[in-house]
Scaffold this motif. Structure first.
Motif, PDB file in Angstrom:
ATOM      1  N   ASP A 284      -1.081  -1.429  -9.827  1.00 18.15           N
ATOM      2  CA  ASP A 284      -2.415  -1.029 -10.296  1.00 18.15           C
ATOM      3  C   ASP A 284      -3.297  -0.561  -9.146  1.00 18.15           C
ATOM      4  O   ASP A 284      -4.140   0.316  -9.320  1.00 18.15           O
ATOM      5  CB  ASP A 284      -3.107  -2.192 -11.014  1.00 18.15           C
ATOM      6  CG  ASP A 284      -2.563  -2.428 -12.410  1.00 18.15           C
ATOM      7  OD1 ASP A 284      -1.858  -1.539 -12.949  1.00 18.15           O
ATOM      8  OD2 ASP A 284      -2.826  -3.523 -12.956  1.00 18.15           O
ATOM      9  N   ASP A 285      -3.089  -1.160  -7.971  1.00 18.63           N
ATOM     10  CA  ASP A 285      -3.911  -0.833  -6.810  1.00 18.63           C
ATOM     11  C   ASP A 285      -3.342   0.298  -5.958  1.00 18.63           C
ATOM     12  O   ASP A 285      -3.944   0.682  -4.957  1.00 18.63           O
ATOM     13  CB  ASP A 285      -4.094  -2.068  -5.922  1.00 18.63           C
ATOM     14  CG  ASP A 285      -4.909  -3.158  -6.595  1.00 18.63           C
ATOM     15  OD1 ASP A 285      -5.677  -2.848  -7.523  1.00 18.63           O
ATOM     16  OD2 ASP A 285      -4.763  -4.333  -6.184  1.00 18.63           O
ATOM     17  N   CYS A 286      -2.189   0.816  -6.343  1.00 16.62           N
ATOM     18  CA  CYS A 286      -1.503   1.829  -5.525  1.00 16.62           C
ATOM     19  C   CYS A 286      -1.024   2.958  -6.446  1.00 16.62           C
ATOM     20  O   CYS A 286       0.098   2.918  -6.953  1.00 16.62           O
ATOM     21  CB  CYS A 286      -0.334   1.181  -4.791  1.00 16.62           C
ATOM     22  SG  CYS A 286       0.436   2.247  -3.560  1.00 16.62           S
ATOM     23  N   PRO A 287      -1.851   3.954  -6.675  1.00 16.07           N
ATOM     24  CA  PRO A 287      -1.497   4.991  -7.652  1.00 16.07           C
ATOM     25  C   PRO A 287      -0.275   5.820  -7.244  1.00 16.07           C
ATOM     26  O   PRO A 287       0.047   5.948  -6.068  1.00 16.07           O
ATOM     27  CB  PRO A 287      -2.745   5.870  -7.717  1.00 16.07           C
ATOM     28  CG  PRO A 287      -3.562   5.527  -6.535  1.00 16.07           C
ATOM     29  CD  PRO A 287      -3.138   4.177  -6.051  1.00 16.07           C
ATOM     30  N   PHE A 288       0.369   6.344  -8.247  1.00 20.51           N
ATOM     31  CA  PHE A 288       1.551   7.196  -8.084  1.00 20.51           C
ATOM     32  C   PHE A 288       1.083   8.576  -7.638  1.00 20.51           C
ATOM     33  O   PHE A 288       1.016   9.526  -8.398  1.00 20.51           O
ATOM     34  CB  PHE A 288       2.293   7.280  -9.428  1.00 20.51           C
ATOM     35  CG  PHE A 288       3.630   7.960  -9.357  1.00 20.51           C
ATOM     36  CD1 PHE A 288       4.785   7.222  -9.172  1.00 20.51           C
ATOM     37  CD2 PHE A 288       3.746   9.334  -9.496  1.00 20.51           C
ATOM     38  CE1 PHE A 288       6.025   7.836  -9.122  1.00 20.51           C
ATOM     39  CE2 PHE A 288       4.989   9.971  -9.451  1.00 20.51           C
ATOM     40  CZ  PHE A 288       6.121   9.205  -9.252  1.00 20.51           C
ATOM     41  N   ILE A 289       0.704   8.657  -6.383  1.00 15.51           N
ATOM     42  CA  ILE A 289       0.180   9.907  -5.823  1.00 15.51           C
ATOM     43  C   ILE A 289       1.072  10.322  -4.681  1.00 15.51           C
ATOM     44  O   ILE A 289       1.440   9.523  -3.819  1.00 15.51           O
ATOM     45  CB  ILE A 289      -1.281   9.735  -5.330  1.00 15.51           C
ATOM     46  CG1 ILE A 289      -2.203   9.445  -6.504  1.00 15.51           C
ATOM     47  CG2 ILE A 289      -1.743  10.962  -4.566  1.00 15.51           C
ATOM     48  CD1 ILE A 289      -3.619   9.150  -6.118  1.00 15.51           C
ATOM     49  N   GLY A 290       1.450  11.607  -4.664  1.00 19.17           N
ATOM     50  CA  GLY A 290       2.237  12.131  -3.572  1.00 19.17           C
ATOM     51  C   GLY A 290       3.728  11.858  -3.703  1.00 19.17           C
ATOM     52  O   GLY A 290       4.477  12.173  -2.781  1.00 19.17           O
ATOM     53  N   LEU A 291       4.152  11.281  -4.802  1.00 18.52           N
ATOM     54  CA  LEU A 291       5.564  11.002  -5.026  1.00 18.52           C
ATOM     55  C   LEU A 291       6.159  12.014  -5.989  1.00 18.52           C
ATOM     56  O   LEU A 291       5.506  12.431  -6.929  1.00 18.52           O
ATOM     57  CB  LEU A 291       5.777   9.614  -5.650  1.00 18.52           C
ATOM     58  CG  LEU A 291       5.597   8.402  -4.754  1.00 18.52           C
ATOM     59  CD1 LEU A 291       5.875   7.136  -5.557  1.00 18.52           C
ATOM     60  CD2 LEU A 291       6.487   8.461  -3.552  1.00 18.52           C
TER      61      LEU A 291
ATOM     62  N   ALA B 166       0.815  -1.221   0.000  1.00 19.80           N
ATOM     63  CA  ALA B 166       0.000   0.000   0.000  1.00 19.80           C
ATOM     64  C   ALA B 166       0.845   1.266   0.000  1.00 19.80           C
ATOM     65  O   ALA B 166       0.310   2.356   0.192  1.00 19.80           O
ATOM     66  CB  ALA B 166      -0.930  -0.010   1.211  1.00 19.80           C
ATOM     67  N   ARG B 167       2.141   1.135  -0.206  1.00 20.07           N
ATOM     68  CA  ARG B 167       3.018   2.293  -0.103  1.00 20.07           C
ATOM     69  C   ARG B 167       3.677   2.603  -1.446  1.00 20.07           C
ATOM     70  O   ARG B 167       4.607   1.906  -1.866  1.00 20.07           O
ATOM     71  CB  ARG B 167       4.076   2.047   0.983  1.00 20.07           C
ATOM     72  CG  ARG B 167       3.422   1.960   2.343  1.00 20.07           C
ATOM     73  CD  ARG B 167       4.409   1.794   3.440  1.00 20.07           C
ATOM     74  NE  ARG B 167       3.734   1.942   4.726  1.00 20.07           N
ATOM     75  CZ  ARG B 167       4.220   1.507   5.853  1.00 20.07           C
ATOM     76  NH1 ARG B 167       5.386   0.895   5.889  1.00 20.07           N
ATOM     77  NH2 ARG B 167       3.552   1.688   6.973  1.00 20.07           N
ATOM     78  N   PRO B 168       3.214   3.647  -2.099  1.00 21.69           N
ATOM     79  CA  PRO B 168       3.810   3.972  -3.400  1.00 21.69           C
ATOM     80  C   PRO B 168       5.301   4.286  -3.312  1.00 21.69           C
ATOM     81  O   PRO B 168       6.046   3.995  -4.241  1.00 21.69           O
ATOM     82  CB  PRO B 168       3.007   5.182  -3.888  1.00 21.69           C
ATOM     83  CG  PRO B 168       2.251   5.689  -2.705  1.00 21.69           C
ATOM     84  CD  PRO B 168       2.137   4.566  -1.739  1.00 21.69           C
ATOM     85  N   PHE B 169       5.758   4.820  -2.174  1.00 19.43           N
ATOM     86  CA  PHE B 169       7.180   5.147  -2.034  1.00 19.43           C
ATOM     87  C   PHE B 169       8.044   3.895  -1.903  1.00 19.43           C
ATOM     88  O   PHE B 169       9.266   3.985  -1.950  1.00 19.43           O
ATOM     89  CB  PHE B 169       7.430   6.108  -0.860  1.00 19.43           C
ATOM     90  CG  PHE B 169       6.974   5.607   0.484  1.00 19.43           C
ATOM     91  CD1 PHE B 169       7.778   4.771   1.242  1.00 19.43           C
ATOM     92  CD2 PHE B 169       5.747   5.983   0.999  1.00 19.43           C
ATOM     93  CE1 PHE B 169       7.368   4.308   2.490  1.00 19.43           C
ATOM     94  CE2 PHE B 169       5.321   5.538   2.247  1.00 19.43           C
ATOM     95  CZ  PHE B 169       6.134   4.696   2.990  1.00 19.43           C
ATOM     96  N   VAL B 170       7.422   2.725  -1.779  1.00 15.87           N
ATOM     97  CA  VAL B 170       8.126   1.440  -1.832  1.00 15.87           C
ATOM     98  C   VAL B 170       7.917   0.785  -3.198  1.00 15.87           C
ATOM     99  O   VAL B 170       8.873   0.344  -3.836  1.00 15.87           O
ATOM    100  CB  VAL B 170       7.637   0.491  -0.709  1.00 15.87           C
ATOM    101  CG1 VAL B 170       8.202  -0.913  -0.898  1.00 15.87           C
ATOM    102  CG2 VAL B 170       8.002   1.039   0.653  1.00 15.87           C
ATOM    103  N   LEU B 171       6.666   0.719  -3.641  1.00 23.91           N
ATOM    104  CA  LEU B 171       6.354  -0.040  -4.856  1.00 23.91           C
ATOM    105  C   LEU B 171       6.960   0.546  -6.125  1.00 23.91           C
ATOM    106  O   LEU B 171       7.475  -0.203  -6.970  1.00 23.91           O
ATOM    107  CB  LEU B 171       4.842  -0.156  -5.023  1.00 23.91           C
ATOM    108  CG  LEU B 171       4.126  -1.011  -3.978  1.00 23.91           C
ATOM    109  CD1 LEU B 171       2.628  -1.001  -4.219  1.00 23.91           C
ATOM    110  CD2 LEU B 171       4.664  -2.436  -3.971  1.00 23.91           C
ATOM    111  N   TYR B 172       6.911   1.859  -6.289  1.00 26.87           N
ATOM    112  CA  TYR B 172       7.418   2.438  -7.544  1.00 26.87           C
ATOM    113  C   TYR B 172       8.938   2.333  -7.659  1.00 26.87           C
ATOM    114  O   TYR B 172       9.440   1.968  -8.727  1.00 26.87           O
ATOM    115  CB  TYR B 172       6.868   3.849  -7.739  1.00 26.87           C
ATOM    116  CG  TYR B 172       5.419   3.777  -8.160  1.00 26.87           C
ATOM    117  CD1 TYR B 172       5.075   3.643  -9.495  1.00 26.87           C
ATOM    118  CD2 TYR B 172       4.401   3.759  -7.218  1.00 26.87           C
ATOM    119  CE1 TYR B 172       3.744   3.514  -9.890  1.00 26.87           C
ATOM    120  CE2 TYR B 172       3.074   3.629  -7.597  1.00 26.87           C
ATOM    121  CZ  TYR B 172       2.750   3.507  -8.931  1.00 26.87           C
ATOM    122  OH  TYR B 172       1.443   3.367  -9.321  1.00 26.87           O
TER     123      TYR B 172
END
Length: 160
Positions: free
Chosen positions: A148-155, A119-125
């Protein structure tokens, strides 16, 4: 050797420099080889009132046992001024084992895959820069599905 993905984060004492120093230390780990490092990303802290975090992911191949690697990572954190005063407090450096091969590890000191990474985009991307989209986690979901379930938001991608 097994492929290990390590999440890196800092929000104190020149965070980008902290991550660069951590990468140099990872390259010196015994019985391990640094494979790659993602770009650096900035994001807001999960808790209000803290400075923004700089995050990245590193990939290493290692023959260290999981707890031995954890000990080595915590030594790097301490060398870079990490003080463990509060669980969610600001930090000079945080190094987390995200994935360790295809192992499921449930030890008091170490849980792999790292909880909440899904659930953490700062890990997944950053992870997606190093791992194949077909990478499967223990629950059967692929990295592509997690993205797909964790949009690139706030990065915000920043120079490393």
């Amino acid at each position: 050797m097994e492929r290990v993905y390590i999440g890196m984060g800092s929000n104190l004492a020149d965070p980008a420099d902290q991550l660069r120093s951590a990468v140099q230390a990872l390259a010196q780990l015994p019985d391990s080889r640094l494979i790659g490092v993602s770009a650096f990303y900035q994001s807001d802290s999960l808790l209000p009132g803290q400075p923004r975090y700089t995050n990245a992911v590193a990939a290493i191949d290692s023959s260290l046992a999981p707890l031995d690697l954890l000990d080595a990572l915590q030594a790097i954190e301490l060398d870079q001024g990490r003080e463990r005063q509060e669980r969610w407090g600001p930090r000079t450096l945080d190094l987390d084992i995200l994935l360790f091969g295809d192992r499921l590890i449930d030890e008091p000191r170490l849980k792999v895959p790292h909880y909440h990474m899904h659930a953490r985009p700062f890990v997944l991307y950053p992870l997606a820069e190093l791992a194949p989209a077909s990478l499967k986690l223990s629950d059967g979901r692929t990295l592509a599905q997690l993205l797909d379930d964790c949009p690139f938001i706030g990065l915000e991608r920043i120079p490393s």
